[in-house]
Motif scaffolding. Structure first.
Motif, PDB file in Angstrom:
ATOM      1  N   SER A 149      -4.315  -2.154  -6.276  1.00  0.00           N
ATOM      2  CA  SER A 149      -4.599  -0.757  -5.967  1.00  0.00           C
ATOM      3  C   SER A 149      -3.716  -0.256  -4.828  1.00  0.00           C
ATOM      4  CB  SER A 149      -6.080  -0.598  -5.605  1.00  0.00           C
ATOM      5  OG  SER A 149      -6.444  -1.512  -4.594  1.00  0.00           O
ATOM      6  N   LEU A 150      -2.581  -0.903  -4.655  1.00  0.00           N
ATOM      7  CA  LEU A 150      -1.662  -0.552  -3.578  1.00  0.00           C
ATOM      8  C   LEU A 150      -0.521   0.294  -4.132  1.00  0.00           C
ATOM      9  CD1 LEU A 150      -0.779  -1.198  -0.553  1.00  0.00           C
ATOM     10  CD2 LEU A 150       0.663  -2.950  -1.583  1.00  0.00           C
ATOM     11  N   GLU A 151      -0.161   1.346  -3.410  1.00  0.00           N
ATOM     12  CA  GLU A 151       0.947   2.198  -3.835  1.00  0.00           C
ATOM     13  C   GLU A 151       1.848   2.486  -2.638  1.00  0.00           C
ATOM     14  OE1 GLU A 151       1.819   6.735  -5.482  1.00  0.00           O
ATOM     15  OE2 GLU A 151      -0.240   5.967  -5.382  1.00  0.00           O
ATOM     16  N   LEU A 152       3.137   2.297  -2.826  1.00  0.00           N
ATOM     17  CA  LEU A 152       4.105   2.631  -1.792  1.00  0.00           C
ATOM     18  C   LEU A 152       4.454   4.107  -1.926  1.00  0.00           C
ATOM     19  CD1 LEU A 152       6.006   1.713   0.493  1.00  0.00           C
ATOM     20  CD2 LEU A 152       7.701   1.163  -1.262  1.00  0.00           C
ATOM     21  N   VAL A 153       4.094   4.889  -0.925  1.00  0.00           N
ATOM     22  CA  VAL A 153       4.296   6.337  -0.980  1.00  0.00           C
ATOM     23  C   VAL A 153       5.659   6.731  -0.435  1.00  0.00           C
ATOM     24  CG1 VAL A 153       3.412   8.580  -0.210  1.00  0.00           C
ATOM     25  CG2 VAL A 153       1.818   6.715  -0.743  1.00  0.00           C
ATOM     26  N   ARG A 154       6.043   6.126   0.687  1.00  0.00           N
ATOM     27  CA  ARG A 154       7.281   6.562   1.338  1.00  0.00           C
ATOM     28  C   ARG A 154       7.827   5.460   2.226  1.00  0.00           C
ATOM     29  NH1 ARG A 154       5.264  10.596   3.696  1.00  0.00           N
ATOM     30  NH2 ARG A 154       5.099   9.810   5.835  1.00  0.00           N
ATOM     31  N   ARG A 158      -0.511   3.773   0.093  1.00  0.00           N
ATOM     32  CA  ARG A 158      -1.816   4.307  -0.277  1.00  0.00           C
ATOM     33  C   ARG A 158      -2.709   3.119  -0.612  1.00  0.00           C
ATOM     34  NH1 ARG A 158      -0.350   8.240  -3.463  1.00  0.00           N
ATOM     35  NH2 ARG A 158      -0.465   9.737  -1.749  1.00  0.00           N
ATOM     36  N   ILE A 159      -3.864   3.056   0.044  1.00  0.00           N
ATOM     37  CA  ILE A 159      -4.779   1.933  -0.111  1.00  0.00           C
ATOM     38  C   ILE A 159      -6.134   2.457  -0.575  1.00  0.00           C
ATOM     39  CG2 ILE A 159      -3.600   0.537   1.637  1.00  0.00           C
ATOM     40  CD1 ILE A 159      -5.704   1.394   3.660  1.00  0.00           C
ATOM     41  N   PRO A 160      -7.036   1.571  -1.007  1.00  0.00           N
ATOM     42  CA  PRO A 160      -8.355   2.040  -1.465  1.00  0.00           C
ATOM     43  C   PRO A 160      -9.095   2.789  -0.366  1.00  0.00           C
ATOM     44  CG  PRO A 160      -7.986  -0.241  -2.117  1.00  0.00           C
ATOM     45  CD  PRO A 160      -6.870   0.120  -1.189  1.00  0.00           C
TER      46      PRO A 160
END
Length: 269
Positions: free
Chosen positions: A4-9, A84-86
């Motif tokens: 559920s991890l997303e690299l935003v920037r 972006r994390i939970p």
């Protein structure tokens, strides 16, 4: 975590020459990592001011504030990773990390910055890779944690990073640390297992290697910018340390390319 991890920037920030930079608060569902690449920043830790310098990084979770205090004579620069994390994710890692191998980590961060903006990898793949590497460096730092280095050691590391390109002598370091030359030797042997000027040489060689790979500057200009008295001394020192000449190092790590006549002529055989 990675599912559920997303690299935003991934970005690069250079603080202005002021004592206090306007911070921002980390929002719910976000995690920010600020990794120092230059200069000095300060954080409050248990009521004490702690200096962050080259290679140090900071995990910031919802409710935390970004770095805000710096030195107007040596403003900090950092690579930032926003994930972006939970929602309601609890803090996983301590706020402040001093890695075991700062050079390797900073090189990794620079490569990650380039990869993010060059789209060499899908960001779904890149995010967990970066997060897990930072987590591993945090774990290693905690596993091999030694007593915190004295503030004078942190001060000297930052001083050398600012002035490695100028003419530095033992007395300059001793005056900055406000100690005798003999005590300075003891300090460096204890914390770096080398003499003060050997440490300065290592930092000069490190920055020279970066310049050889990342810039098109001539070898003569790199020698001067990194604090060597002349190009002959630089080439001799480089070859003794690396086993190859600066020109050979550049060709090996930048790939085949045509060097200018000036660059080729400047490197002693």
């Amino acid at each position: 975590m990675s599912q559920s991890l997303e690299l935003v920037r991934v970005g690069y920030y250079r603080a202005p020459a002021v004592r206090r930079v306007t911070p921002f608060q980390i929002r719910d569902g976000e995690c920010l990592v600020e990794l120092m690449t230059n200069g000095r920043a300060y954080i409050d830790l248990d009521g004490h001011s702690v200096m962050l310098t080259y290679g140090d990084f900071r995990w910031e979770y919802p409710g935390d504030w970004s770095l805000s205090h710096t030195d107007p004579e040596d403003p900090y620069e950092c690579i930032t990773f926003l994930f972006r994390i939970p929602e309601n994710q609890k803090r996983q890692w301590p706020g402040y990390v001093r890695p075991l191998e700062a050079d390797i980590l900073v090189n990794f961060a620079r490569e990650a910055l380039h990869a993010f903006h060059a789209f060499h990898l899908e960001r779904e793949e890149l995010g967990p890779m970066i997060y897990n590497r930072l987590a591993w460096e945090t774990y290693r730092s905690n596993l091999h944690q030694q007593p915190a280095e004295p503030s004078v050691v942190t001060l000297l590391r930052a001083f050398i990073e600012r002035h490695y390109g100028s003419h530095l002598e033992l007395q300059d370091l001793a005056e900055e640390a406000q100690m005798s030359v003999s005590n300075l030797f003891n300090l460096f042997h204890r914390y770096f297992a080398m003499s003060p000027m050997q440490y300065v040489r290592e930092r000069r060689l490190y920055h020279a290697r970066l310049a050889l790979v990342e810039t098109g500057d001539s070898i003569r200009d790199i020698a001067e910018a990194c604090g060597f008295s002349n190009v002959e001394v630089f080439c001799r020192t480089f070859r003794q340390a690396m086993g190859i000449t600066p020109g050979q190092y550049r060709k090996r790590y930048r790939g085949p390319q045509r060097l200018t006549a000036e660059t080729s002529a400047e490197e002693p055989s």
